[in-house]
Design an enzyme around this catalytic site. Structure first.
Site, PDB file in Angstrom:
ATOM      1  CG  HIS A 139      -7.192  -1.254   1.578  1.00 48.70           C
ATOM      2  ND1 HIS A 139      -6.962   0.028   1.330  1.00 48.70           N
ATOM      3  CD2 HIS A 139      -7.357  -1.705   0.536  1.00 48.70           C
ATOM      4  CE1 HIS A 139      -6.990   0.380   0.199  1.00 48.70           C
ATOM      5  NE2 HIS A 139      -7.306  -0.850  -0.525  1.00 48.70           N
ATOM      6  NE  ARG A 175     -13.568  -2.505  -8.267  1.00 47.74           N
ATOM      7  CZ  ARG A 175     -14.376  -2.125  -9.183  1.00 47.74           C
ATOM      8  NH1 ARG A 175     -14.274  -1.030  -9.823  1.00 47.74           N
ATOM      9  NH2 ARG A 175     -15.498  -2.859  -9.423  1.00 47.74           N
ATOM     10  CB  THR A 231      -0.952   0.120   1.242  1.00 48.64           C
ATOM     11  OG1 THR A 231      -1.562   1.211   1.453  1.00 48.64           O
ATOM     12  CG2 THR A 231      -0.121   0.021   2.641  1.00 48.64           C
ATOM     13  NE  ARG A 232      -0.119   5.730  -4.902  1.00 44.90           N
ATOM     14  CZ  ARG A 232      -0.901   5.273  -5.781  1.00 44.90           C
ATOM     15  NH1 ARG A 232      -0.987   3.968  -6.235  1.00 44.90           N
ATOM     16  NH2 ARG A 232      -1.923   5.765  -6.373  1.00 44.90           N
ATOM     17  CG  HIS A 251      -9.342   4.463   5.272  1.00 48.19           C
ATOM     18  ND1 HIS A 251      -9.249   5.166   6.478  1.00 48.19           N
ATOM     19  CD2 HIS A 251      -8.700   5.086   4.055  1.00 48.19           C
ATOM     20  CE1 HIS A 251      -8.812   6.271   6.180  1.00 48.19           C
ATOM     21  NE2 HIS A 251      -8.479   6.416   4.809  1.00 48.19           N
TER      22      HIS A 251
END
Ligand SMILES: [Zn+2]
Length: 389
Positions: free
Chosen positions: A209, A294, A201-202, A206
């Site tokens: 995720h 996605r 992740t960058r 929340h």
């Protein structure tokens, strides 16, 4: 009494590195100073190139041992393979600005303040076909694409060759989390994890995720929460803020089932091709599974929502060597009374607590907490504080 041979109970831990061997080209500070002394010419590298150098030296980019030459560049751009056939989706190049002369031999690689990052054994200087790279790797030559802008803005010449780097501990709370692949592998072995899922992740994490990570973790031994902390684009949340937010999310996982580490590498926003790179890097960190969401590694509307998942699914499993876990967007559904995705909830959108990135940013900027079904309060409060700083 019959003696029976004790069967080996040692479970294999994690995955094999890509290409079979974990590359280690790290130098101690004194070794580095020695390698760069004696009239060795210097090249100042960009922050993104510096992050790539570190990833090369620690083995995050195994089997690569240095910056790519013309043959590798062309092969990777055109066929997503190294010249020996090994899957590799994105060129890793070092720009050579005009006016910098390179002779055969060694080049000291330095940051913008002159600090020594590593050394390169010069193998080749070549003209990098940046337009072909943009078109074939990123699918566009639009300079508004942040990854394409970096490629097109690089010097036309690139210098190639094997590298060694001084991989010193990084400062601050992010640096303390910047583990090498050897370190995460040792941590997995110590915990006895045989199967590990990696999450790239960058962004702040929340509830959506968190849900994907928990769904994946239900079927494997451990989770590597592995945020990328290298150069990202303007408008992304700073790494220090994100790291504090990830620490807050850890409170919702059993500590013996999750490891939070930072990946120092530049974000390229290359969508499908970068999803492959992200998977291979996590394989090098020891993961056996990798979450692909996605529009993974996408930006704007350059890529279709499932392009990355489809490209990964099209690759032979033995070439990839890590299992992609494909997920759709998650949300909280009021009727289900639970987190869900389109695969698990039959109810219409009006029942779902879903906010766009823009909506969330504007709520946080005005000091408003998003609904708890969207974001943990601890996380939202950190982001509000940061947006006011
Ligand atoms: Zn529902």
């Amino acid at each position: 009494m019959m003696t029976t041979e004790e069967p080996s109970r040692a479970q294999p831990t994690g995955s094999l590195p890509h290409g079979g061997v974990l590359v280690d080209r790290c130098l101690g500070v004194e070794e580095g100073a020695g390698a760069a002394s004696g009239g060795v010419a210097s090249l100042v590298v960009t922050p993104a190139e510096g992050a790539d150098l570190r990833a090369l030296a620690t083995g995050a980019y195994s089997p690569l041992t240095g910056f790519m030459g013309a043959k590798e560049h062309q092969s990777v751009v055109e066929s997503m393979r190294l010249p020996d056939g090994t899957l590799w989706p994105i060129p890793v190049c070092l720009g050579l600005p005009d006016g910098v002369r390179v002779d055969a031999g060694r080049l000291a690689l330095r940051d913008e303040r002159g600090g020594l990052l590593g050394v390169l054994e010069v193998a080749e200087v070549f003209e990098r076909d940046r337009t072909a790279e943009a078109e074939l790797v990123y699918g566009t030559t639009d300079p508004a694409h942040p990854g394409v802008a970096r490629v097109l803005g690089s010097p036309s010449r690139a210098v190639a060759g094997p590298v060694q780097a001084v991989v010193a501990p990084l400062a601050g709370p992010v640096g303390a989390r910047a583990l090498t692949p050897a370190e995460t592998r040792a941590a997995f072995a110590e915990r006895g994890w045989a199967t590990i899922v990696g999450f790239q992740t960058r962004n702040p994490v929340h509830r959506a995720h968190e849900y994907l990570m928990k769904c994946a973790l239900e079927t494997v031994d451990g989770l590597l929460l592995h945020p990328l902390v290298g150069p990202t684009k303007e408008g992304d949340v700073p790494a220090e803020v994100r790291m504090a937010a990830y620490e807050a999310v850890l409170g919702y996982f059993p500590p013996e089932r999750v490891l939070l580490a930072a990946l120092v590498a530049p974000m390229r926003y290359a969508g499908p091709r970068e999803a492959i790179l992200h998977a291979l890097v996590r394989k090098n960190y020891g993961c056996t599974h990798f979450i692909v969401g996605r529009d993974h590694a996408g930006v704007g509307s350059y890529y279709g929502p499932f392009d990355a998942q489809e490209l990964l699914a099209s690759l032979p499993a033995e070439d990839l060597g890590i299992t992609p876990l494909r997920f759709d967007n998650a949300f909280y559904c009021r009727r289900c009374g639970a987190m869900a995705t389109g695969k698990t909830c039959p109810h219409p959108d009006r029942e779902h607590v879903a906010l766009s990135g823009t909506q969330v940013r504007s709520m946080l900027a005005s000091g408003q907490l998003p609904p708890p079904e969207f974001s943990r309060a601890e996380v939202a409060e950190l982001l509000i504080e940061a947006s006011r700083a």
